[in-house]
Enzyme design. Sequence first.
Site, PDB file in Angstrom:
ATOM      1  N   LYS A 149       7.946   1.999 -78.739  1.00  0.00           N
ATOM      2  CA  LYS A 149       7.069   1.301 -77.966  1.00  0.00           C
ATOM      3  C   LYS A 149       6.020   0.644 -78.910  1.00  0.00           C
ATOM      4  CE  LYS A 149       7.411   5.576 -75.189  1.00  0.00           C
ATOM      5  NZ  LYS A 149       7.741   6.548 -75.956  1.00  0.00           N
ATOM      6  N   HIS A 169       3.550   0.189 -74.499  1.00  0.00           N
ATOM      7  CA  HIS A 169       3.214   1.442 -74.373  1.00  0.00           C
ATOM      8  C   HIS A 169       2.237   1.771 -73.118  1.00  0.00           C
ATOM      9  CE1 HIS A 169       3.119   5.593 -76.892  1.00  0.00           C
ATOM     10  NE2 HIS A 169       3.055   5.487 -75.535  1.00  0.00           N
ATOM     11  N   TYR A 224       3.468   7.416 -82.437  1.00  0.00           N
ATOM     12  CA  TYR A 224       3.624   8.811 -82.425  1.00  0.00           C
ATOM     13  C   TYR A 224       3.717   9.014 -84.252  1.00  0.00           C
ATOM     14  CZ  TYR A 224       5.709   9.118 -78.101  1.00  0.00           C
ATOM     15  OH  TYR A 224       5.907   8.854 -76.510  1.00  0.00           O
ATOM     16  N   ASP A 262      13.541   9.161 -77.573  1.00  0.00           N
ATOM     17  CA  ASP A 262      12.484   8.458 -77.402  1.00  0.00           C
ATOM     18  C   ASP A 262      11.211   8.556 -78.290  1.00  0.00           C
ATOM     19  OD1 ASP A 262      11.176   7.013 -74.744  1.00  0.00           O
ATOM     20  OD2 ASP A 262       9.782   8.364 -75.671  1.00  0.00           O
ATOM     21  N   LEU A 317       7.891  18.411 -67.866  1.00  0.00           N
ATOM     22  CA  LEU A 317       7.577  19.518 -67.894  1.00  0.00           C
ATOM     23  C   LEU A 317       6.004  19.875 -67.519  1.00  0.00           C
ATOM     24  CD1 LEU A 317       9.925  20.937 -70.768  1.00  0.00           C
ATOM     25  CD2 LEU A 317      10.517  21.073 -68.348  1.00  0.00           C
ATOM     26  N   GLN A 366       8.307   3.793 -67.828  1.00  0.00           N
ATOM     27  CA  GLN A 366       8.095   5.366 -68.427  1.00  0.00           C
ATOM     28  C   GLN A 366       6.772   5.833 -67.937  1.00  0.00           C
ATOM     29  OE1 GLN A 366       7.857   7.448 -72.337  1.00  0.00           O
ATOM     30  NE2 GLN A 366       9.712   6.777 -72.191  1.00  0.00           N
ATOM     31  N   ASN A 418      17.494  22.563 -72.437  1.00  0.00           N
ATOM     32  CA  ASN A 418      16.907  21.351 -71.522  1.00  0.00           C
ATOM     33  C   ASN A 418      18.127  20.355 -71.207  1.00  0.00           C
ATOM     34  OD1 ASN A 418      14.466  22.470 -71.766  1.00  0.00           O
ATOM     35  ND2 ASN A 418      13.690  21.018 -73.382  1.00  0.00           N
TER      36      ASN A 418
HETATM   37  P1  A2P Z   1       7.838  23.231 -77.852  1.00  0.00           P
HETATM   38  O1  A2P Z   1       8.013  21.858 -78.503  1.00  0.00           O
HETATM   39  O2  A2P Z   1       7.377  24.027 -78.801  1.00  0.00           O
HETATM   40  O3  A2P Z   1       9.430  23.744 -77.299  1.00  0.00           O
HETATM   41  P2  A2P Z   1       6.899  17.701 -71.844  1.00  0.00           P
HETATM   42  O4  A2P Z   1       8.039  16.991 -72.477  1.00  0.00           O
HETATM   43  O5  A2P Z   1       6.686  17.879 -70.436  1.00  0.00           O
HETATM   44  O6  A2P Z   1       5.488  17.202 -72.295  1.00  0.00           O
HETATM   45  O7  A2P Z   1       6.892  19.290 -72.263  1.00  0.00           O
HETATM   46  C1  A2P Z   1       6.909  19.340 -73.591  1.00  0.00           C
HETATM   47  C2  A2P Z   1       6.234  20.876 -73.768  1.00  0.00           C
HETATM   48  O8  A2P Z   1       6.896  21.880 -73.090  1.00  0.00           O
HETATM   49  C3  A2P Z   1       6.146  21.303 -75.227  1.00  0.00           C
HETATM   50  O9  A2P Z   1       4.783  22.096 -75.355  1.00  0.00           O
HETATM   51  C4  A2P Z   1       7.289  22.294 -75.480  1.00  0.00           C
HETATM   52  O10 A2P Z   1       7.092  22.989 -76.581  1.00  0.00           O
HETATM   53  C5  A2P Z   1       7.482  22.746 -74.223  1.00  0.00           C
HETATM   54  N1  A2P Z   1       8.815  22.936 -73.807  1.00  0.00           N
HETATM   55  C6  A2P Z   1       9.989  22.061 -73.834  1.00  0.00           C
HETATM   56  N2  A2P Z   1      11.035  22.682 -73.343  1.00  0.00           N
HETATM   57  C7  A2P Z   1      10.646  23.806 -73.151  1.00  0.00           C
HETATM   58  C8  A2P Z   1      11.564  25.100 -72.292  1.00  0.00           C
HETATM   59  N3  A2P Z   1      12.772  24.748 -72.328  1.00  0.00           N
HETATM   60  N4  A2P Z   1      10.894  25.882 -72.239  1.00  0.00           N
HETATM   61  C9  A2P Z   1       9.446  26.285 -72.364  1.00  0.00           C
HETATM   62  N5  A2P Z   1       8.564  25.390 -73.012  1.00  0.00           N
HETATM   63  C10 A2P Z   1       9.365  24.085 -73.136  1.00  0.00           C
END
Ligand code: A2P
Length: 293
Positions: free
Chosen positions: A84, A117, A59, A54, A196, A167, A248
């Site tokens: 987007k 977007h 971006y 995505d 997250l 989205q 993930n």
């Molecule tokens: P990074 O790219 O340094 O791993 P979202 O998609 O909800 O916006 O979250 C993205 C954020 O969460 C980014 O800052 C990413 O940082 C971090 N992130 C992604 N996967 C994890 C994970 N499994 N554990 C902790 N932080 C994560």
Amino acid sequence: MKGGFILHNDIPDLPMNNGHQIPQLGLGVFQVDNAEDTKNAIKWALAAGYRHIDTAAYYGNEQWVGEAIRESDVPRDQIFVTSKLWNSVRGYDETQAAFQETLDKLGLDYLDLYLIHWPAPGYLDSWRAMEDLYKAGKIKNIGVSNFNQTQMADILAHGTVKPVVDQIETHPYFQQNDMHAYLESQGILHEAWSPLGGGNNNALTDSVINELAAAHDVSAAQIILRWHVQREEVVIPKSIHEARIQQNRDIFAFGLDEDEMKAISDLDTGKRVGPDPDDTAWLKKSQTYSGRK
Ligand code: A2P
């Protein structure tokens, strides 16, 4: 989490309202601002079994996304690619030109999913242009992002093609339950951005989430992503770290029971991390932003 070899087809496909399918988990690349990180993240994601990327014109990384896809062993038709249309582009011809620019940057001859977007003014003209690109087969599926119920109803009233997804910002602290029910009633998939919780205001350090993580011997991120997929959402977590990208993706071998789902549902604060689609001043201002970079 117990190990084991994970096949990419363990990621379910969800059916969309046009009969096509979308992989329920994808890699998001928002704020991935350089070629090395973008290409590595996609390389690791594809190796881990992701088949859904995505991105967005905004971006500024479409070119590197395209290079990563071309350099991979995975055939193009097995990767679901989303981009987007940015808010500064409105109007029928302008939208079609921006779409072509996105294709050129990606080096692809079709997109799997193209989204508006944000519901910045003029989105109906853009939607008409996207409908024609969809009917011509240049985009396999079309949808929107960050549309609220009123804006979605506007598209449904004036369009001839129903969006396949919306989205929207969704995480345990901002659950979008009303929007979720509305989208479900319309047969439109709920796709979660910042699943997250993004940035500082995230649920990764929440004590309830971390207790569930300990109980299941998984990470807090895996608990949150699992909660999303059990709500039948599409999720596109962003990471530039190989171990996190793998982690993930590894969310289909355990489940949360009803009480556990409820414990997470109780965490909703109703507070967004990102802009509100009702904020017309922000929407207008965003039309002067040309993109990250
Ligand atoms: P990074 O790219 O340094 O791993 P979202 O998609 O909800 O916006 O979250 C993205 C954020 O969460 C980014 O800052 C990413 O940082 C971090 N992130 C992604 N996967 C994890 C994970 N499994 N554990 C902790 N932080 C994560």
